[in-house]
Design a protein around this motif. Structure first.
Motif, mmCIF file in Angstrom:
data_model
loop_
_atom_site.group_PDB
_atom_site.id
_atom_site.type_symbol
_atom_site.label_atom_id
_atom_site.label_comp_id
_atom_site.label_asym_id
_atom_site.label_seq_id
_atom_site.Cartn_x
_atom_site.Cartn_y
_atom_site.Cartn_z
ATOM 1 N N TRP A 1 0.858 -1.222 0.008
ATOM 2 C CA TRP A 1 0.063 0.228 -0.027
ATOM 3 C C TRP A 1 0.838 1.153 0.017
ATOM 4 N N LYS A 2 0.211 2.288 -0.354
ATOM 5 C CA LYS A 2 1.126 3.607 -0.292
ATOM 6 C C LYS A 2 0.209 4.804 -0.146
ATOM 7 N N LEU B 1 5.896 4.374 1.530
ATOM 8 C CA LEU B 1 5.436 2.983 0.960
ATOM 9 C C LEU B 1 5.098 2.222 2.536
ATOM 10 N N LEU B 2 4.197 1.504 2.429
ATOM 11 C CA LEU B 2 3.597 0.954 3.791
ATOM 12 C C LEU B 2 3.855 -0.680 3.677
ATOM 13 N N LYS B 3 4.034 -1.026 4.906
ATOM 14 C CA LYS B 3 4.221 -2.605 5.215
ATOM 15 C C LYS B 3 3.412 -3.022 6.618
ATOM 16 N N GLY B 4 3.416 -4.103 6.772
ATOM 17 C CA GLY B 4 2.838 -4.546 8.065
ATOM 18 C C GLY B 4 1.430 -4.734 8.258
ATOM 19 N N SER B 5 0.820 -4.675 9.008
ATOM 20 C CA SER B 5 -0.718 -4.755 9.176
ATOM 21 C C SER B 5 -1.271 -3.710 10.211
ATOM 22 N N PHE C 1 2.323 6.523 10.071
ATOM 23 C CA PHE C 1 3.651 6.421 9.363
ATOM 24 C C PHE C 1 4.315 7.834 9.204
ATOM 25 N N ASP C 2 5.502 7.649 9.219
ATOM 26 C CA ASP C 2 6.194 9.083 9.167
ATOM 27 C C ASP C 2 6.819 9.174 7.744
ATOM 28 N N TYR D 1 -3.721 4.424 -1.104
ATOM 29 C CA TYR D 1 -3.632 3.636 -2.484
ATOM 30 C C TYR D 1 -3.353 2.061 -1.666
ATOM 31 N N ASP D 2 -4.360 1.073 -2.237
ATOM 32 C CA ASP D 2 -4.051 -0.265 -1.843
ATOM 33 C C ASP D 2 -2.777 -0.805 -2.780
#
Length: 158
Positions: free
Chosen positions: A63-64, A77-81, A90-91, A107-108
């Motif tokens: 995800w973003k 940019l995302l990670k984890g749950s 998120f920083d 965004y997914d």
């Protein structure tokens, strides 16, 4: 008789697949932008908090978040749950210099836009942020967000 049996099997397979798709997609639409800091104090880092309004954990891998503060943009940019009814922040990068006049997009992993804030203005360089009151409120209007004391990573309701 064989054609009827094949047709019934096809319908069952289609129904099973449709049910699986519905179950898998339930978690995707349950995550919203819940709070964001565009003008942190002491030249701090911009950040965005997400909230899962759903009843199932959501995998955020791929995800973003994109903060658009013309002419500048900052992708995260995302990670984890994120757990059900949970919060995660998120920083951005500490080198980013935002003007405090931004719009935040979520965004997914497929690139589909799941959430977007209206453009908000914050040049205060204070501990005040824009947050949804109550958590997860999503009417699609500017009124979803209030200028409030920061509550990064936890409920906006006091």
């Amino acid at each position: 008789k064989k054609m009827k049996h094949n047709c019934e099997m096809g319908i069952r397979a289609l129904l099973a697949f449709s049910g699986l798709l519905a179950i898998c997609s339930l978690g995707m639409g349950d995550v919203v932008i819940n709070e964001f800091e565009l003008s942190p104090p002491d030249n701090g880092t911009v950040w965005v908090e997400l909230y899962n309004t759903g009843d199932a954990a959501v995998d955020l891998t791929g995800w973003k978040i994109n903060i658009v503060d013309e002419p500048w943009q900052g992708p995260i940019l995302l990670k984890g749950s994120i757990e059900p009814k949970g919060f995660v922040a998120f920083d951005g990068q500490n080198t980013w210099t935002a003007t405090g006049n931004g719009t935040v997009f979520l965004y997914d992993a497929t690139g589909a836009e799941l959430d977007k804030t209206s453009q908000q203005n914050d040049n205060s360089h204070s501990d005040f942020t824009y947050g949804r009151l109550p958590d997860g409120k999503k009417t699609g209007t500017r009124a979803d967000f209030a200028f409030m004391m920061a509550s990064k990573g936890r409920s906006n309701v006091r």
